[in-house]
Enzyme design. Structure first.
Site, mmCIF file in Angstrom:
data_model
loop_
_atom_site.group_PDB
_atom_site.id
_atom_site.type_symbol
_atom_site.label_atom_id
_atom_site.label_comp_id
_atom_site.label_asym_id
_atom_site.label_seq_id
_atom_site.Cartn_x
_atom_site.Cartn_y
_atom_site.Cartn_z
ATOM 1 N N HIS A 64 0.907 -1.201 0.001
ATOM 2 C CA HIS A 64 -0.026 -0.181 -0.031
ATOM 3 C C HIS A 64 0.880 1.119 0.025
ATOM 4 C CE1 HIS A 64 -2.396 -3.344 1.847
ATOM 5 N NE2 HIS A 64 -3.352 -2.919 1.166
ATOM 6 N N HIS B 94 -4.646 4.138 -2.983
ATOM 7 C CA HIS B 94 -4.768 3.225 -1.769
ATOM 8 C C HIS B 94 -3.658 2.250 -1.998
ATOM 9 C CE1 HIS B 94 -6.207 0.736 1.703
ATOM 10 N NE2 HIS B 94 -6.068 -0.211 0.761
ATOM 11 N N GLU C 110 -16.622 -5.903 24.772
ATOM 12 C CA GLU C 110 -15.828 -6.939 24.799
ATOM 13 C C GLU C 110 -14.693 -6.863 24.043
ATOM 14 O OE1 GLU C 110 -19.197 -7.106 23.972
ATOM 15 O OE2 GLU C 110 -20.102 -7.854 26.052
#
Ligand SMILES: Cc1ncc(C[n+]2csc(CCOP(=O)(O)OP(=O)(O)O)c2C)c(N)n1
Length: 671
Positions: free
Chosen positions: A35, A265, A414
């Protein structure tokens, strides 16, 4: 974007940042994957951070009081590798940059904490880095409160992209950091408005600035290519009394034909476009060549912290020997000497008293004696404190005005909790544990997986581990979760049968330095099965003979947790009929598998019928039933093959046929 204007306004800064951009283009091109755009877009922010603010010394990447830098947008790994190489890190050499993404290189596709000391955490699964960073910042606060500002006084900096902020986990992390007012945490948002599919508007219209503000953060918005603005924003962020988010407006793949597009990207490998970009940068050297004067400037940045480190060392040396030893013990994760004796005493007491208690309660009993001994533990729960029995041993509550507190109310988060725990463990000096229902390992799972990959000893206290939880029903009854946890490499999954095994499991979890543990604990009361005290930690063998056959050994029952007592009852009934039965308790399959062949053969000899009993799915059991000298015609399983149901626990055990009677029947049918 007017590259020429950027170049001419801050020429020296520009060339330092251009080194990151050029190395990224070269490495991605050589690997033909990776990338490019993110490092090219955030090079200015990273350059100013390293040059003017980040407290570090490239000569000692593990210096305990360094600032932590976390690249949450892990796909932009070449940003971190470039920074490490340029500043003179001993491990990330030019050769490593040239071997980006190749087998055996430290420069893996995404940063891996265990490959190089200069990499603080493993990132790539978006959102994990920013959630880890909350744990890093908590660890810093906690250790500063414990050891004092003279030896613990640093910041945690994070680069997060649009992807990190879109992931749900970021919400949990931002909320927790805001509530805890973690003022040493500074997040740079790479606000480039581009993801893989296109512009962010395709899928999101969140006002991120308002979002962070709403969670209690200090927020600034800047041009991410303006070095003065970046410097000023970091200075202000460090002074803020809240965690800080700096929204950096940037251009992905700055200066390249793919700038501001989703193409930017990914991997930018076109030779002509690369040449044009480098020309625009004023970068005239060949591939992987950083002009000597620029490399020297970067190396000066890399050694800028040497004086800080020396001063820190003299402050550290001035501490009493006892403080120094305690700090070193804490940071290296060594257990206190008294742990082993404490566990043994608890085992002895409970073998004799033989209480009938839930193993979640047993776990609390262990924590009651262990927490006062181990000031490095930080415990918590995702809003199930009373159910997980995690608050024990007078921890105090970690809060804005009590950083010495060691119990964290993580809230109903969580995933954020598990990821923050990993961050604390990675920071060093903290042994984190956190609780929720076993069923919600699903909600924490990506971070649990990373704990295993990253080799950190986070302890996941997972109570209500089967249909034995009863009336809450199938939404809350784990069935496949033991199998899922066991299928994860480098994870200890403990399902202790009573208080003794629970104490043994905790001892292993608290002395492990590179493997996380899952403690699967019962809601319902369980009889003590280990009524004869043994000093040795039998759980460390993974599986062992709990009760041997009287007379000819015809059946071996292998069970875990709450089903060990079912096996013991079945043994009694079968023995009464003259059928010899051995019961093997198997609290940790991974540790049993790690024993040598001779030991495993002694525990599981060939010949007898084998039946495994566990109130979960069969997956994972066949090695012990069919392999290891077992035979299909002589093997059976008593457990679950569907979701559970809502009813009192005892009725559910009857309904799903997980009983001693069913075990006796199955054994006889196989004989
Ligand atoms: C949890 C997770 N989901 C999906 C991906 C795949 N992925 C990698 S980068 C990316 C887009 C990220 O966009 P952004 O953060 O804006 O990065 P930029 O385009 O600025 O480089 C995606 C979807 C991932 N790495 N992790």
């Amino acid at each position: 974007m007017d590259i020429q204007a950027l170049r001419s306004t801050n020429p020296d800064h520009w060339m330092r940042a251009a080194a990151i951009r050029a190395l990224t283009l070269d490495a991605v091109t050589a690997a033909n994957s990776g990338h490019s755009g993110m490092p090219m877009g955030m090079a200015d922010v990273a350059t100013v951070l390293y040059e003017k603010h980040l407290k570090f010394d490239a000569a000692d990447p593990t210096w305990p009081d360094r600032d932590r830098f976390i690249l949450s947008a892990g796909h932009g790994s070449m940003l971190l590798y470039s920074l490490l190489y340029l500043t003179g890190d001993a491990e990330i050499t030019l050769d490593q940059i040239k071997n980006f993404r190749q087998l055996g290189a430290k420069t893996a596709g995404h940063p891996e904490n265990f490959l190089a000391k200069g990499i603080e955490t493993t990132t790539g699964p978006l959102g994990q880095g920013i959630a880890n960073s909350v744990g890093f910042a908590i660890a810093e606060e906690s250790l500063r409160a414990r050891f004092g500002k003279k030896v613990v006084d640093h910041y945690t900096y994070v680069i997060a992209g649009d992807g990190c902020l879109m992931e749900g986990i970021s919400h949990e992390a931002i909320g927790l950091a805001g509530r805890q007012q973690l003022s040493r945490l500074v997040v740079f948002w790479d606000n480039n408005n581009i993801t893989i599919d296109g512009k962010v508007e395709l899928s999101d219209r969140t006002d991120q600035v308002a979002r962070f503000e709403a969670a209690g953060w200090h927020v600034q918005e800047i041009d991410g290519h303006d070095p003065q603005a970046i410097d000023a924003a970091i200075t202000a962020a460090k002074k803020a009394d809240a965690p800080s988010m700096i929204a950096c407006k940037t251009h992905i793949a700055l200066g390249h034909a793919a700038q501001d597009t989703s193409k930017g990207h990914g991997a930018l490998t076109d030779a002509d476009q690369m040449a044009a970009a480098k020309e625009a940068y004023g970068w005239t050297t060949g591939p992987f060549e950083v002009p000597a004067d620029i490399k020297t400037q970067w190396e000066e940045i890399g050694s800028r912290g040497a004086a800080d480190r020396a001063e820190w060392q003299s402050r550290f040396d001035a501490l009493s020997e006892q403080r120094r030893n305690e700090f070193t013990r804490t940071m290296t994760g060594a257990a206190p000497k008294r742990l082993s004796a404490t566990i043994k005493a608890l085992k002895k007491q409970n073998s004799e008293a033989a209480p009938k208690v839930a193993t979640r309660k047993s776990s609390e009993m262990v924590l009651e004696v262990v927490n006062p001994l181990m000031p490095e533990t930080i415990g918590g729960s995702a809003d199930l404190t009373g159910s997980n029995n995690t608050n024990a041993g007078d921890l105090g509550v970690f809060d804005v005005d009590n950083r010495k507190g060691r119990y964290i109310y993580f809230g109903i988060r969580e995933h954020g909790m598990a990821s923050a725990m990993n961050g604390m463990a990675l920071h060093g000096g903290i042994r984190p544990y956190g609780g929720t229902f076993m069923c919600f390992t699903d909600y924490a799972r990506p971070a649990m997986r990373l704990a295993a990959l990253m080799q950190v000893p986070s302890v996941f206290v997972m109570t209500h581990d089967s249909i034995g939880l009863g009336e809450d029903g199938p939404t809350h009854q784990p069935v496949e979760h033991l199998a899922i946890s066991r299928s994860t490499p480098n994870t200890y999954v403990f399902r202790p049968a009573d208080t003794i095994e629970t104490a043994e499991a905790w001892e292993i979890a608290l002395t492990s330095n590179s493997t996380p543990s899952v403690l699967a604990l019962s809601r319902q009361g369980l009889p003590t099965v280990r009524t004869e005290h043994k000093n040795a930690n039998l759980t460390a063998k993974g599986g062992y003979v709990l009760a041997d056959a009287e007379g000819k050994r015809q059946v071996i029952l292998i069970a875990t947790g709450s089903e060990v007592s079912v096996a013991m009852a079945a043994r009694e009934a079968l023995q009464a009929e003259g059928i010899g039965v051995r019961v093997v308790s198997m609290p940790c399959m991974e540790l049993f598998a790690a024993q040598d062949d001779a030991y495993r053969k002694r525990v599981l000899p060939g010949g007898p019928i084998r039946i495994a009993i566990e109130a979960g799915v069969r997956q994972g059991w066949d090695r012990w039933l069919l392999g290891e000298r077992g035979r299909e015609a002589k093997a059976g399983f008593i457990g679950m093959n569907s979701f559970g149901a809502s009813a009192p626990a005892e009725e559910l055990y009857e309904h799903f046929g997980i009983t001693s009677e069913a075990t006796v029947e199955l054994a006889k049918s196989l004989l």
